[in-house]
Design a protein around this motif. Structure first.
Motif, PDB file in Angstrom:
ATOM      1  N   ARG A   1       8.503-144.095  26.381  1.00 46.30           N
ATOM      2  CA  ARG A   1       7.734-142.935  25.924  1.00 46.30           C
ATOM      3  C   ARG A   1       8.346-142.301  24.686  1.00 46.30           C
ATOM      4  NH1 ARG A   1       6.565-140.203  31.727  1.00 46.30           N
ATOM      5  NH2 ARG A   1       4.601-141.240  32.155  1.00 46.30           N
ATOM      6  N   GLY A   2       9.666-142.159  24.723  1.00 42.90           N
ATOM      7  CA  GLY A   2      10.340-141.565  23.575  1.00 42.90           C
ATOM      8  C   GLY A   2      10.100-142.397  22.325  1.00 42.90           C
ATOM      9  N   PHE A   3      10.193-143.705  22.489  1.00 39.42           N
ATOM     10  CA  PHE A   3      10.019-144.646  21.401  1.00 39.42           C
ATOM     11  C   PHE A   3       8.601-144.550  20.843  1.00 39.42           C
ATOM     12  CE2 PHE A   3       9.883-149.071  19.764  1.00 39.42           C
ATOM     13  CZ  PHE A   3      11.013-149.009  18.997  1.00 39.42           C
ATOM     14  N   HIS A   4       7.646-144.598  21.767  1.00 38.40           N
ATOM     15  CA  HIS A   4       6.239-144.514  21.362  1.00 38.40           C
ATOM     16  C   HIS A   4       5.947-143.248  20.586  1.00 38.40           C
ATOM     17  CE1 HIS A   4       4.073-147.544  24.162  1.00 38.40           C
ATOM     18  NE2 HIS A   4       4.638-148.087  23.091  1.00 38.40           N
ATOM     19  N   SER A   5       6.396-142.125  21.153  1.00 42.23           N
ATOM     20  CA  SER A   5       6.022-140.860  20.526  1.00 42.23           C
ATOM     21  C   SER A   5       6.639-140.751  19.136  1.00 42.23           C
ATOM     22  CB  SER A   5       6.391-139.672  21.408  1.00 42.23           C
ATOM     23  OG  SER A   5       7.771-139.575  21.542  1.00 42.23           O
ATOM     24  N   THR A   6       7.830-141.319  18.959  1.00 41.60           N
ATOM     25  CA  THR A   6       8.438-141.293  17.629  1.00 41.60           C
ATOM     26  C   THR A   6       7.625-142.128  16.646  1.00 41.60           C
ATOM     27  OG1 THR A   6      10.569-141.159  18.709  1.00 41.60           O
ATOM     28  CG2 THR A   6      10.588-141.587  16.357  1.00 41.60           C
TER      29      THR A   6
ATOM     30  N   GLY B   1      17.815-136.508  22.843  1.00 43.82           N
ATOM     31  CA  GLY B   1      18.254-137.106  21.590  1.00 43.82           C
ATOM     32  C   GLY B   1      17.112-137.839  20.908  1.00 43.82           C
ATOM     33  N   MET B   2      16.325-138.585  21.701  1.00 40.16           N
ATOM     34  CA  MET B   2      15.163-139.277  21.148  1.00 40.16           C
ATOM     35  C   MET B   2      14.159-138.258  20.619  1.00 40.16           C
ATOM     36  SD  MET B   2      14.381-142.516  23.590  1.00 40.16           S
ATOM     37  CE  MET B   2      13.702-143.666  22.418  1.00 40.16           C
ATOM     38  N   ALA B   3      14.015-137.155  21.364  1.00 42.04           N
ATOM     39  CA  ALA B   3      13.142-136.082  20.891  1.00 42.04           C
ATOM     40  C   ALA B   3      13.661-135.554  19.569  1.00 42.04           C
ATOM     41  CB  ALA B   3      13.064-134.970  21.928  1.00 42.04           C
ATOM     42  N   GLY B   4      14.984-135.495  19.445  1.00 42.29           N
ATOM     43  CA  GLY B   4      15.595-135.054  18.203  1.00 42.29           C
ATOM     44  C   GLY B   4      15.233-135.983  17.048  1.00 42.29           C
ATOM     45  N   ILE B   5      15.195-137.294  17.310  1.00 40.53           N
ATOM     46  CA  ILE B   5      14.813-138.242  16.262  1.00 40.53           C
ATOM     47  C   ILE B   5      13.365-137.985  15.836  1.00 40.53           C
ATOM     48  CG2 ILE B   5      14.465-140.684  15.702  1.00 40.53           C
ATOM     49  CD1 ILE B   5      16.748-141.361  17.553  1.00 40.53           C
TER      50      ILE B   5
ATOM     51  N   PHE C   1       2.455-138.042  24.066  1.00 43.23           N
ATOM     52  CA  PHE C   1       2.920-139.346  24.515  1.00 43.23           C
ATOM     53  C   PHE C   1       4.347-139.351  25.047  1.00 43.23           C
ATOM     54  CE2 PHE C   1      -0.044-139.872  20.942  1.00 43.23           C
ATOM     55  CZ  PHE C   1      -1.084-140.496  21.602  1.00 43.23           C
ATOM     56  N   GLY C   2       5.011-138.216  24.975  1.00 42.04           N
ATOM     57  CA  GLY C   2       6.438-138.182  25.336  1.00 42.04           C
ATOM     58  C   GLY C   2       6.699-138.103  26.833  1.00 42.04           C
ATOM     59  N   GLY C   3       5.641-137.933  27.630  1.00 44.35           N
ATOM     60  CA  GLY C   3       5.848-137.860  29.072  1.00 44.35           C
ATOM     61  C   GLY C   3       6.164-136.449  29.536  1.00 44.35           C
ATOM     62  N   GLU C   4       6.152-136.313  30.883  1.00 49.72           N
ATOM     63  CA  GLU C   4       6.303-134.994  31.496  1.00 49.72           C
ATOM     64  C   GLU C   4       7.635-134.331  31.159  1.00 49.72           C
ATOM     65  OE1 GLU C   4       4.449-132.957  33.517  1.00 49.72           O
ATOM     66  OE2 GLU C   4       2.808-134.222  32.815  1.00 49.72           O
ATOM     67  N   THR C   5       8.677-135.143  31.086  1.00 44.70           N
ATOM     68  CA  THR C   5      10.008-134.571  30.923  1.00 44.70           C
ATOM     69  C   THR C   5      10.134-133.817  29.609  1.00 44.70           C
ATOM     70  OG1 THR C   5      10.582-136.720  31.834  1.00 44.70           O
ATOM     71  CG2 THR C   5      12.361-135.156  31.526  1.00 44.70           C
TER      72      THR C   5
ATOM     73  N   HIS D   1       7.531-132.449  28.075  1.00 49.64           N
ATOM     74  CA  HIS D   1       6.331-131.649  27.896  1.00 49.64           C
ATOM     75  C   HIS D   1       6.623-130.235  27.413  1.00 49.64           C
ATOM     76  CE1 HIS D   1       2.167-130.542  28.547  1.00 49.64           C
ATOM     77  NE2 HIS D   1       2.605-129.441  29.151  1.00 49.64           N
ATOM     78  N   TYR D   2       7.451-129.512  28.165  1.00 47.46           N
ATOM     79  CA  TYR D   2       7.691-128.112  27.816  1.00 47.46           C
ATOM     80  C   TYR D   2       8.539-127.970  26.560  1.00 47.46           C
ATOM     81  CZ  TYR D   2       5.455-126.836  32.141  1.00 47.46           C
ATOM     82  OH  TYR D   2       4.534-126.667  33.130  1.00 47.46           O
ATOM     83  N   PHE D   3       9.398-128.962  26.345  1.00 46.29           N
ATOM     84  CA  PHE D   3      10.193-129.013  25.122  1.00 46.29           C
ATOM     85  C   PHE D   3       9.252-129.051  23.912  1.00 46.29           C
ATOM     86  CE2 PHE D   3      12.301-131.783  21.941  1.00 46.29           C
ATOM     87  CZ  PHE D   3      13.440-131.053  21.710  1.00 46.29           C
ATOM     88  N   ALA D   4       8.288-129.974  23.960  1.00 44.09           N
ATOM     89  CA  ALA D   4       7.342-130.119  22.853  1.00 44.09           C
ATOM     90  C   ALA D   4       6.448-128.884  22.746  1.00 44.09           C
ATOM     91  CB  ALA D   4       6.502-131.374  23.044  1.00 44.09           C
ATOM     92  N   LEU D   5       6.106-128.314  23.902  1.00 45.47           N
ATOM     93  CA  LEU D   5       5.248-127.129  23.910  1.00 45.47           C
ATOM     94  C   LEU D   5       5.943-125.952  23.219  1.00 45.47           C
ATOM     95  CD1 LEU D   5       2.447-126.667  25.025  1.00 45.47           C
ATOM     96  CD2 LEU D   5       3.473-125.689  27.072  1.00 45.47           C
ATOM     97  N   ALA D   6       7.227-125.779  23.529  1.00 43.29           N
ATOM     98  CA  ALA D   6       7.981-124.689  22.904  1.00 43.29           C
ATOM     99  C   ALA D   6       8.040-124.903  21.397  1.00 43.29           C
ATOM    100  CB  ALA D   6       9.394-124.624  23.493  1.00 43.29           C
ATOM    101  N   LEU D   7       8.227-126.161  20.976  1.00 42.49           N
ATOM    102  CA  LEU D   7       8.278-126.446  19.547  1.00 42.49           C
ATOM    103  C   LEU D   7       6.927-126.156  18.892  1.00 42.49           C
ATOM    104  CD1 LEU D   7      10.318-129.780  19.456  1.00 42.49           C
ATOM    105  CD2 LEU D   7      11.057-127.558  18.626  1.00 42.49           C
ATOM    106  N   THR D   8       5.845-126.521  19.587  1.00 40.35           N
ATOM    107  CA  THR D   8       4.508-126.294  19.036  1.00 40.35           C
ATOM    108  C   THR D   8       4.264-124.809  18.773  1.00 40.35           C
ATOM    109  OG1 THR D   8       3.680-128.202  20.222  1.00 40.35           O
ATOM    110  CG2 THR D   8       2.042-126.618  19.471  1.00 40.35           C
ATOM    111  N   ILE D   9       4.547-123.992  19.795  1.00 44.62           N
ATOM    112  CA  ILE D   9       4.368-122.549  19.624  1.00 44.62           C
ATOM    113  C   ILE D   9       5.257-122.047  18.505  1.00 44.62           C
ATOM    114  CG2 ILE D   9       4.545-120.296  20.753  1.00 44.62           C
ATOM    115  CD1 ILE D   9       4.276-121.793  23.410  1.00 44.62           C
TER     116      ILE D   9
END
Lengths: 631, 317
Positions: free
Chosen positions: A460-465, A513-517, B264-268, B270-278
């Motif tokens: 998932r991390g890979f895809h989203s990046t 970390g992947m989210a960071g990328i 596409f990042g999955g549930e884990t 989710h809220y991380f991305a949501l906080a960034l979006t806001i």
């Protein structure tokens, strides 16, 4: 005006080549492998490896290659199922004296390996495993230390024949000794000061009593604290080895915490059982009368490290828990390596009595450990439980480390002699200390990540990046035409550089970390947008294309620097105050800012210069529509 | 392609008061939600146990709940997580205290007994993730997080003070804390789970959102030199207008990346991305329409921006 000197192109080229080489191992991924590590008594060498290869050939198990290094041998396989079968087979062949663990080895081609290129180190949330955070009870260490100080004071006063009323331990860790008369008090103070240099003394009068207060100096306390933590880490490491885990992480965190990470382990119950288990030492007397092979009542045969048998009397004189300290040393008179042992009060009393009665006889130090291993059926195959996991059985392993002759009556401190060299002395003192934990630990954080979740997270991390990158690329190229293409090339170099740095540093890559990328990809484009917009603006103001490009890069640089430094401040603070996954995110964020500044300023400029720089007459540049302003 | 064909400067500063009133209202609302509802703190901060389990077929949530009650675990949150086959079980830390703790049974062993009872009801259940955090660790993380927030804020103010002028530093940090409080307000209002990674997102936004202010401030400084006759509001209007295109495009790109994480990042995540979006959405707004008016009201002047030495230092980066 828009030309780079050759060295600047070379820097950019070198950075690109570097990025490709060191990011590349991540493409090849990892092979399942088994890792064969020696235990205390064994070594892994070419013969061991030959044995392993023979067994695998006999069972028709194909392997991809073998590696032999200083500490272990590794065999790589094509798929994980073969790996598990091979593990059981090799463990059965080599027996208990070797630890065989499943591992992952980088499938990096040899040419890249030579350059030190490795894939990124994946965190537990990306490959599955367990994580424990343990709190070391340091109060117990201090309590033990002050108990010892009280014992010491009583002993030196008794030896110096000084009369005292009481010796009390205070809550604060200090020790108060109360005297009735001034002369005894004075004498006691001198004796304690001379004999026990670790203690800081202060005195005062209370009613008709004289009170001597002794406390350990800050430095000594700190040493004891640090020492307890080190010993706990060593003990935990020894225990983790039992689990047969490849690449475990056992680290101190903060003042009094220990992190244990076991990649690939899913059975937390067993992991906890082993981490919490105590290996110990027992001191017994050698039964001098018994012959080898003959066991009478009260005597049992033990195995020595070199394989010889030795008969010991069954009664345990004292055990490892009575040992406070063991340090390697050197006897200047005999030129021999020794280990100095310090016992607690109870151990000392027993030691004094028993050694006094048995001078010129031998005393044995026995190392005892509960090992667990897979249960095997009649055919040597592991027995599986209902869930298909191998059944583990426990076994008590006993081994005589040394059996020196008692030369004189011993007390609280004594030496173990008859060791071959300093290395053996080091190992023995480590063992003596490592058996038991110096201070109790409690698990205060526990995380288990299933392997399927780990694989999911990676995907998932890979895809989203990638999706994010692709979306940005499409937009940038549509919006900025040729300059959009250049920006995306620079962005690609940025991602490559980031991956290369993370791989080289072997920083642990986690899901955040992947989210960071992914986030860096989005943020890094900022610098390019700033530059491109600036160039457009200059063009609109009627400047020539060359002047616009030049001004665009020069003017945007200050802004890029300012805005990135503020983000860097946030990243560094996260690094300083964050823990675990947040730190992983922060590392990527900080590195990403640095690489994106380089790629946006140097790399994109180099491409632009290479493309436009040599055209003397540049009528227009492809950077999207800028004509509207004049119209 | 070109989105922004703005020939004249938009008079943002004329409406500064309106924007600031809007900001103050949202800010106050966010604070009210934070106080009345509070953050729904995740297990990272409160301590407790979170388990994610996965079934071969859609999970029977009520059945899971009842089998946990049989274990003596009440107050347990059981909910689907992402798909109907994945379930998240949250056991608050005080559940453990009320359990009859047997000799040698540590709270960390709880997850094992939960798994055992779930497996009895449906053998297809798989453990995906278990996180147990002691209350002490959680408290520390919270304190460290607050500390990080403080250090970041102070660091940014100092840097901007050094690079620009104190007025810019103060304005930027007010604008950005405004973003942070609003993100927190959203998390409080919707009772989204506030975890350690969300805190990381908030801090990243703090750094990121300052970017915006800095880009505008940078242009303001430049304009003070170029537009000698313009008034302060005109200078700020021009700075905002001319960086508008860049602001929207940069945020758009970052938002694309974050959106892809959200979807596409999955549930884990989710809220991380949501906080960034806001944070990104409010980041654009606040840096343009909150920070700049504050700078104006703090009384920034041409003299502030024209120390003779800086002029030369600036042109040779």
């Amino acid at each position: 005006m828009n030309r780079y000197p050759l060295w600047k192109y070379l820097i950019v080229l070198a950075a690109f080549v570097f990025a490709v080489i060191y990011a590349l191992p991540n493409v090849f991924g990892e092979d399942p492998a088994i890792q064969i590590s020696p235990t205390r008594t064994t070594k892994v060498d070419a013969t061991t490896l030959a044995r392993v290869e023979r067994v695998l050939k006999q069972a028709n198990i194909e392997y991809r290659g073998t590696v032999l290094d200083e500490t272990s041998a590794k065999v790589r396989f094509g798929d994980p199922e073969v790996q598990l079968r091979a593990r059981d087979l090799v463990q059965t062949e080599l027996g208990d004296t070797y630890t065989v663990a499943v591992n992952l080895l980088p499938a990096t081609p040899r040419a890249l390996q030579v350059l030190g290129a490795k894939p990124m180190y994946l965190g537990l949330d990306l490959r599955g495993g367990v994580h424990f955070l343990m709190q070391v009870d340091t109060r117990a260490v201090l309590k033990k230390a002050s108990e010892n100080a009280a014992d010491d004071i009583r002993r030196v006063l008794r030896e110096a024949k000084v009369r005292y009323v009481t010796v009390n331990r205070l809550e604060s860790g200090a020790v108060e000794t109360v005297f009735r008369d001034a002369a005894q008090f004075e004498q006691a103070r001198d004796v304690v000061r001379k004999e026990l240099r670790d203690l800081e003394l202060s005195d005062n009068r209370r009613d008709s009593e004289y009170v001597l207060t002794a406390r350990m100096s800050e430095k000594v306390l700190l040493d004891k604290h640090r020492y307890a933590l080190e010993q706990n880490i060593t003990a935990l490491r020894n225990r983790v080895n039992e689990l047969g885990v490849a690449e475990p992480v056992i680290q101190q965190q903060g003042q009094d915490r220990i992190v244990v990470q076991l990649p690939g382990v899913q059975d937390t119950a067993r992991a906890k059982e082993i981490l919490g288990r105590t290996a110990t030492l027992e001191i017994m007397l050698v039964d001098e009368g018994a012959n080898t092979g003959d066991t009478s009542i009260g005597t049992k045969m033990y195995r020595m490290r070199d394989g010889r048998q030795i008969p010991l009397k069954n009664r345990v004189i004292y055990s490892g828990e009575n040992i406070i300290d063991a340090a390697p040393g050197f006897d200047s008179r005999t030129n021999q390596s020794i280990v100095s042992i310090t016992l607690d009060a109870r151990g000392a009393a027993i030691n004094q009595r028993v050694t006094g009665e048995n001078v010129n006889k031998r005393m044995a130090v026995v190392y005892i450990e509960i090992k667990s291993k897979s249960k095997l059926d009649a055919n040597g195959q592991p027995v599986l439980d209902a869930e298909g996991r191998p059944v583990r059985v426990s076994e008590r392993v006993e081994e005589v480390i040394t059996a020196p002759v008692i030369r004189q009556q011993l007390g609280k401190r004594f030496q173990i002699e008859g060791l071959d060299n300093t290395q053996e002395a080091n190992e023995l003192s480590l063992l003596l200390r490592a058996g038991a934990l110096a201070a109790p630990v409690e698990i205060i954080e526990e995380r288990t990540i299933g392997p399927s979740l780990g694989a999911d997270n990676i995907q998932r991390g890979f895809h989203s990046t990638w999706i994010g990158f692709a979306a940005i690329a499409v937009f940038m190229i549509l919006y900025y035409a040729a300059f959009g293409v250049i920006s995306i090339l620079a962005l690609a170099v940025n991602v490559l550089l980031l991956l290369a740095l993370l791989s080289i540093m072997q920083a642990t890559l986690t899901l955040p970390g992947m989210a960071g990328i992914a986030l860096t990809v989005g943020m890094a484009i900022d610098a390019n947008v700033l530059i491109n917009e600036r160039i457009r603006e200059e063009l609109r103001n009627g400047n020539t294309p060359h002047a616009s490009i030049f001004a665009g890069y020069e003017r945007a640089f200050g802004t890029i620097l300012d805005s990135n430094i503020t983000t860097l401040i946030a990243g560094l603070a996260l690094l300083a105050f964050g823990s675990g996954p947040v730190r992983g995110f922060a590392v990527v964020l900080c590195l990403g800012i640095l690489t994106s500044m380089f790629s946006a300023v140097m790399v994109s400029r180099a491409i632009v210069n290479l493309y436009y720089g040599n055209r003397r007459k540049l009528e227009r540049v492809a950077i999207g529509n800028t004509a509207w302003h004049k119209a | 392609m070109e989105f922004f064909r703005i020939r004249k400067d938009i008079p943002f500063m004329r409406y500064a008061l309106i924007f600031n009133v809007i900001s103050i209202i949202t800010f106050v609302l966010a604070v009210v939600f934070l106080i009345t509802k509070g953050l729904n703190l995740g297990v990272d901060f409160t301590g407790g146990t979170v388990m994610e389990v996965s079934y071969a077929q859609p999970a029977n949530v009520p059945e899971i709940r009842s089998s946990l009650e049989k274990l003596g675990l009440h107050d347990v949150a059981v909910q689907n997580f992402g798909t109907s086959r994945d379930v998240l079980i949250r056991l608050p830390v005080d559940v453990l205290i009320r359990l009859p703790v047997k000799e040698g049974v540590s709270s960390a062993k709880l997850s094992d007994s939960v798994m055992e009872s779930l497996r009895k009801a449906d053998p297809s259940v798989q453990k995906r993730r278990v996180e147990f955090v002691g209350p002490q660790v959680g408290k520390e993380l919270f304190e460290n997080g607050a500390m990080a927030l403080l250090v970041v804020s102070a660091g940014i103010v100092l840097y901007l003070w050094f690079r620009f002028e104190w007025k810019f530093g103060v304005a930027a940090i007010i604008a950005n804390l405004h973003d942070v409080v609003i993100i927190l307000g959203c998390f409080a209002f919707f009772q989204w789970e506030f975890s350690l990674t969300v805190l990381a997102a908030v801090l990243a936004i703090l750094g990121y959102s300052v970017n915006e202010s800095v880009v505008v401030f940078d242009r303001v400084r430049e304009n003070f030199r170029k537009m000698r006759k313009a008034t302060v509001p005109q200078i700020i209007d021009n700075a905002i207008t001319s960086t508008m295109s860049r602001t929207i495009i940069t945020h758009g790109c970052t938002q694309l990346a974050v959106l892809s994480m959200l979807l596409f990042g999955g549930e884990t995540l989710h809220y991380f991305a949501l906080a960034l979006t806001i944070g990104i959405l409010f980041g654009i707004y606040s840096s343009v329409l909150v920070a700049s008016p504050i700078v104006m009201w703090l009384g920034v002047s041409r003299e502030d921006m024209l120390p003779p030495k800086k002029e030369t230092a600036e042109s040779t980066p």
